[in-house]
Write a protein that holds these residues in place. Structure first.
Motif, PDB file in Angstrom:
ATOM      1  N   GLY A  44     -22.538  46.517  10.677  1.00 15.02           N
ATOM      2  CA  GLY A  44     -21.578  47.944  10.892  1.00 15.02           C
ATOM      3  C   GLY A  44     -20.288  47.086   9.972  1.00 15.02           C
ATOM      4  O   GLY A  44     -20.014  46.724   9.883  1.00 15.02           O
ATOM      5  N   ILE A  45     -19.865  48.752   9.422  1.00 15.70           N
ATOM      6  CA  ILE A  45     -18.440  48.456   8.372  1.00 15.70           C
ATOM      7  C   ILE A  45     -17.242  49.526   9.441  1.00 15.70           C
ATOM      8  O   ILE A  45     -17.807  50.750   8.625  1.00 15.70           O
ATOM      9  CB  ILE A  45     -19.189  48.081   6.734  1.00 15.70           C
ATOM     10  N   TYR A  46     -16.848  49.309   9.110  1.00 16.63           N
ATOM     11  CA  TYR A  46     -15.729  50.177   9.183  1.00 16.63           C
ATOM     12  C   TYR A  46     -13.942  49.933   8.601  1.00 16.63           C
ATOM     13  O   TYR A  46     -13.430  47.999   8.832  1.00 16.63           O
ATOM     14  CB  TYR A  46     -15.388  50.207  10.991  1.00 16.63           C
ATOM     15  N   TRP A  47     -14.133  50.929   7.808  1.00 14.40           N
ATOM     16  CA  TRP A  47     -13.148  50.950   6.869  1.00 14.40           C
ATOM     17  C   TRP A  47     -11.561  52.046   7.407  1.00 14.40           C
ATOM     18  O   TRP A  47     -12.037  52.917   7.723  1.00 14.40           O
ATOM     19  CB  TRP A  47     -13.256  51.470   5.423  1.00 14.40           C
ATOM     20  N   THR A  48     -10.528  51.617   7.644  1.00 14.64           N
ATOM     21  CA  THR A  48      -9.850  52.275   8.649  1.00 14.64           C
ATOM     22  C   THR A  48      -8.766  51.997   7.744  1.00 14.64           C
ATOM     23  O   THR A  48      -8.066  51.146   7.503  1.00 14.64           O
ATOM     24  CB  THR A  48      -9.236  52.350  10.170  1.00 14.64           C
ATOM     25  N   LYS A  49      -7.725  53.444   7.238  1.00  9.19           N
ATOM     26  CA  LYS A  49      -6.159  52.979   7.256  1.00  9.19           C
ATOM     27  C   LYS A  49      -5.138  53.526   8.140  1.00  9.19           C
ATOM     28  O   LYS A  49      -5.784  54.555   8.692  1.00  9.19           O
ATOM     29  CB  LYS A  49      -5.989  53.652   6.162  1.00  9.19           C
ATOM     30  N   TYR A  50      -4.104  52.763   8.665  1.00  8.38           N
ATOM     31  CA  TYR A  50      -3.031  53.146   8.857  1.00  8.38           C
ATOM     32  C   TYR A  50      -1.616  53.338   8.575  1.00  8.38           C
ATOM     33  O   TYR A  50      -1.289  52.841   8.034  1.00  8.38           O
ATOM     34  CB  TYR A  50      -3.128  52.088  10.267  1.00  8.38           C
ATOM     35  N   ILE A  74      -6.162  39.317  18.109  1.00  6.38           N
ATOM     36  CA  ILE A  74      -7.230  39.995  19.558  1.00  6.38           C
ATOM     37  C   ILE A  74      -7.847  39.314  18.946  1.00  6.38           C
ATOM     38  O   ILE A  74      -8.611  38.375  18.223  1.00  6.38           O
ATOM     39  CB  ILE A  74      -7.840  41.093  18.407  1.00  6.38           C
ATOM     40  N   PRO A  75      -8.365  38.556  20.553  1.00  6.33           N
ATOM     41  CA  PRO A  75      -9.804  37.477  20.306  1.00  6.33           C
ATOM     42  C   PRO A  75     -11.024  38.084  20.380  1.00  6.33           C
ATOM     43  O   PRO A  75     -11.429  39.064  20.878  1.00  6.33           O
ATOM     44  CB  PRO A  75      -9.657  37.143  21.188  1.00  6.33           C
ATOM     45  N   ILE A  76     -11.570  36.986  19.195  1.00  7.68           N
ATOM     46  CA  ILE A  76     -13.112  37.729  18.996  1.00  7.68           C
ATOM     47  C   ILE A  76     -14.047  36.847  19.696  1.00  7.68           C
ATOM     48  O   ILE A  76     -14.277  35.270  19.358  1.00  7.68           O
ATOM     49  CB  ILE A  76     -13.510  37.687  17.368  1.00  7.68           C
ATOM     50  N   PRO A  77     -14.848  37.586  20.475  1.00  6.60           N
ATOM     51  CA  PRO A  77     -15.812  36.380  21.265  1.00  6.60           C
ATOM     52  C   PRO A  77     -16.647  36.103  19.934  1.00  6.60           C
ATOM     53  O   PRO A  77     -16.707  36.611  18.956  1.00  6.60           O
ATOM     54  CB  PRO A  77     -16.591  37.864  21.880  1.00  6.60           C
ATOM     55  N   GLY A  95     -23.413  38.427  18.422  1.00  7.58           N
ATOM     56  CA  GLY A  95     -23.510  38.813  16.845  1.00  7.58           C
ATOM     57  C   GLY A  95     -21.902  38.070  16.338  1.00  7.58           C
ATOM     58  O   GLY A  95     -22.071  38.472  15.436  1.00  7.58           O
ATOM     59  N   GLY A  96     -20.836  38.253  16.847  1.00 10.20           N
ATOM     60  CA  GLY A  96     -19.888  37.925  16.161  1.00 10.20           C
ATOM     61  C   GLY A  96     -19.055  39.148  15.545  1.00 10.20           C
ATOM     62  O   GLY A  96     -19.665  40.351  15.090  1.00 10.20           O
ATOM     63  N   ALA A  97     -17.894  38.930  14.779  1.00  7.07           N
ATOM     64  CA  ALA A  97     -17.422  40.045  14.351  1.00  7.07           C
ATOM     65  C   ALA A  97     -16.089  39.527  13.330  1.00  7.07           C
ATOM     66  O   ALA A  97     -15.645  38.348  13.010  1.00  7.07           O
ATOM     67  CB  ALA A  97     -16.341  41.099  15.563  1.00  7.07           C
ATOM     68  N   VAL A  98     -15.686  40.193  12.079  1.00  7.85           N
ATOM     69  CA  VAL A  98     -14.605  39.648  10.680  1.00  7.85           C
ATOM     70  C   VAL A  98     -14.216  40.577  10.579  1.00  7.85           C
ATOM     71  O   VAL A  98     -14.325  42.007  10.717  1.00  7.85           O
ATOM     72  CB  VAL A  98     -15.614  39.280   9.687  1.00  7.85           C
ATOM     73  N   TYR A  99     -12.658  40.947  10.939  1.00  5.87           N
ATOM     74  CA  TYR A  99     -11.911  41.503   9.987  1.00  5.87           C
ATOM     75  C   TYR A  99     -10.491  41.378   8.878  1.00  5.87           C
ATOM     76  O   TYR A  99     -10.644  39.895   9.210  1.00  5.87           O
ATOM     77  CB  TYR A  99     -11.986  42.743  10.933  1.00  5.87           C
ATOM     78  N   ASN A 100     -10.275  41.883   8.025  1.00  6.36           N
ATOM     79  CA  ASN A 100      -9.868  41.721   7.090  1.00  6.36           C
ATOM     80  C   ASN A 100      -8.765  42.517   6.513  1.00  6.36           C
ATOM     81  O   ASN A 100      -9.461  43.992   6.780  1.00  6.36           O
ATOM     82  CB  ASN A 100     -10.512  41.655   6.034  1.00  6.36           C
ATOM     83  N   THR A 125     -21.798  47.539  20.209  1.00  8.71           N
ATOM     84  CA  THR A 125     -20.575  47.750  21.559  1.00  8.71           C
ATOM     85  C   THR A 125     -19.569  47.100  21.110  1.00  8.71           C
ATOM     86  O   THR A 125     -18.309  47.590  21.284  1.00  8.71           O
ATOM     87  CB  THR A 125     -20.931  47.138  22.617  1.00  8.71           C
ATOM     88  N   LEU A 126     -19.505  45.852  20.177  1.00 12.90           N
ATOM     89  CA  LEU A 126     -18.412  44.990  20.237  1.00 12.90           C
ATOM     90  C   LEU A 126     -17.529  45.590  19.126  1.00 12.90           C
ATOM     91  O   LEU A 126     -16.431  45.898  18.838  1.00 12.90           O
ATOM     92  CB  LEU A 126     -18.928  43.676  19.312  1.00 12.90           C
ATOM     93  N   LEU A 127     -18.690  46.195  18.127  1.00  7.71           N
ATOM     94  CA  LEU A 127     -17.870  46.398  16.903  1.00  7.71           C
ATOM     95  C   LEU A 127     -16.871  47.924  17.751  1.00  7.71           C
ATOM     96  O   LEU A 127     -16.251  47.963  16.604  1.00  7.71           O
ATOM     97  CB  LEU A 127     -19.026  47.224  16.281  1.00  7.71           C
TER      98      LEU A 127
END
Ligand code: ZN
Length: 420
Positions: A205-211, A243-246, A250-255, A284-286
């Motif tokens: 899963g890949i979410y790209w968001t601008k804030y 933010i703690p990443i469990p 499946g894990g998660a990464v962000y940048n 779910t994690l995403l």
């Protein structure tokens, strides 16, 4: 359809019980199959030439029409029923005689490199060098070679083989998503994208968001105590990285890949924005991380009394963890592809299949359509100007595609999924 219903009733199979292959070492011994494999070998120099030709056509996402025209021309020459849909996908249908599930082969025709990039291909021993040579010109050439090999042998499959040169894959699988939304559900989807290696049967899963943070701005001289978009963005980024990443799940990464705002030294900028690229195979994690990032980003705006906005640029859902996709792992499509790769001697680094992937296959996986992504050749540095491909191994990619078409499409003497 009936096959899918039957599969749904089967008890979940452990990962260690890959019993449902339709591959057998007898398949390539069939005269017709052996002839097609030889055809691919003999015509491989032509395949590599065509690959180079395709790679040298400009094809930035949304500007891939000329590549599409080329693919369309070959498909028409080969007698497929060809259509180009409104997003720019080029679809060539090779009709089956009926009684089998349809098999989609999707090779994206777009590249990430801007129009005007020097795409001339340089050949150096076993490697080809050019932007886009690997991702995904190699797969497009593999697909066209397989269409020709099937025709040269006049092979008949049960299911329709649907070959698609997909558009705008690099912008978030737009072409494939569009096709799936506007056509009857296919039996199987095989994305031709990625380096040769483990079979991908999941979806990252890949979410790209601008804030965005917006305020009045101010000259530096009068800026003391005023709402400040840069301070808010900085605080938000700081808190997001806390933010703690469990581990597990499946894990998660962000940048945070981009920060933009302001144009002068002596003033508070009116707007500052940053982007987040968030990835996980776990849906779910995403979503929970996406929610937490949103919360922290908004709080930073509220603290500075700024206007907040966000723009969702890409929202590719996740397919599930290895655990969640256990039944998918045991699907004949996955296991057959694994067995074909083993027979061909493809190097997989000890992992024959992975519950991940970020290709056109993802759009099918999240819709519950049995789907995998297969490699095109060995190579690397995709999406950079240093991109390269090991050209001799594209023959493995073409053979893998051909054997999948024959087995999953239910060609005589080549297995076939037991739908009756
Ligand atoms: Zn690609």
């Amino acid at each position: 359809m009936r096959l899918l219903a039957v599969l749904a009733l089967l008890p979940s199979l452990a990962v260690a019980q890959p019993t449902r292959t339709i591959w057998s070492a007898d398949v390539p011994k069939q005269q017709q199959v052996a002839r097609m494999l030889t055809w691919l070998e003999q015509n491989f120099p032509r395949q590599v030439e065509e690959w180079i030709r395709i790679a040298e056509i400009q094809g930035k996402s949304e500007h891939e029409q000329e590549r599409g025209q080329y693919v369309r021309g070959v498909m028409e020459q080969e007698g497929l029923a060809v259509t180009v849909d409104s997003i720019g996908n080029v679809i060539g249908v090779r009709k089956g005689r009926g009684g089998g599930p349809s098999v989609v082969f999707a090779a994206h025709i777009d590249i990430v490199h801007p129009l005007g990039t020097d795409l001339r291909v340089r050949r150096n021993g076993d490697t080809l060098h050019a932007p886009g040579i690997f991702d995904n010109s190699a797969s497009v050439a593999n697909m066209l070679a397989v269409i020709r090999a099937l025709n040269a042998a006049k092979v008949e499959t049960r299911g329709d083989l649907i070959f698609i040169g997909t558009a705008q894959e690099e912008l978030g699988l737009r072409g494939m998503t569009y096709w799936l939304e506007h056509n009857p559900k296919p039996g199987f989807v095989v994305a031709m994208d990625g380096g040769l290696g483990p079979i991908n049967y999941g979806a990252l899963g890949i979410y790209w968001t601008k804030y965005f943070y917006r305020g009045q701005g101010s000259h530096t001289n009068t800026s003391a105590g005023k709402p400040h978009p840069a301070r808010a963005a900085a605080a938000a980024i700081q808190r997001i990285y806390e933010i703690p990443i469990p581990t597990g799940q499946g894990g998660a990464v962000y940048n945070v890949g981009q920060i933009h705002g302001g144009s002068i030294f002596n003033g508070i900028p009116e707007e500052v924005w940053f982007s987040v690229d968030l990835r996980s195979v776990n849906p779910t994690l995403l979503d929970s991380l996406d929610g937490e990032i949103d919360k922290r980003a908004r709080q930073a705006a509220a603290d500075q009394k700024l206007t907040f906005a966000k723009e969702v640029v890409n929202h590719e859902r996740a397919g599930g963890t290895e655990e969640m996709l256990r039944e998918r792992r045991a699907h004949p499509l996955v296991q057959t592809a694994i067995d074909i790769q083993a027979w061909l001697g493809v190097q997989t680094g000890g992992r024959d299949a992975l519950a991940t992937g970020s290709t056109d296959s993802n759009a099918a996986v999240i819709r519950g359509i049995p789907s995998i992504a297969i490699g095109r050749s060995y190579g690397g540095d995709q999406h950079t100007l240093r991109e390269w491909a090991h050209w001799p191994s594209a023959l493995l990619g073409a053979k893998l595609t051909l054997l999948l078409a024959l087995t999953m499409g239910g060609a005589a003497g080549a297995g076939g999924v037991p739908v009756q």
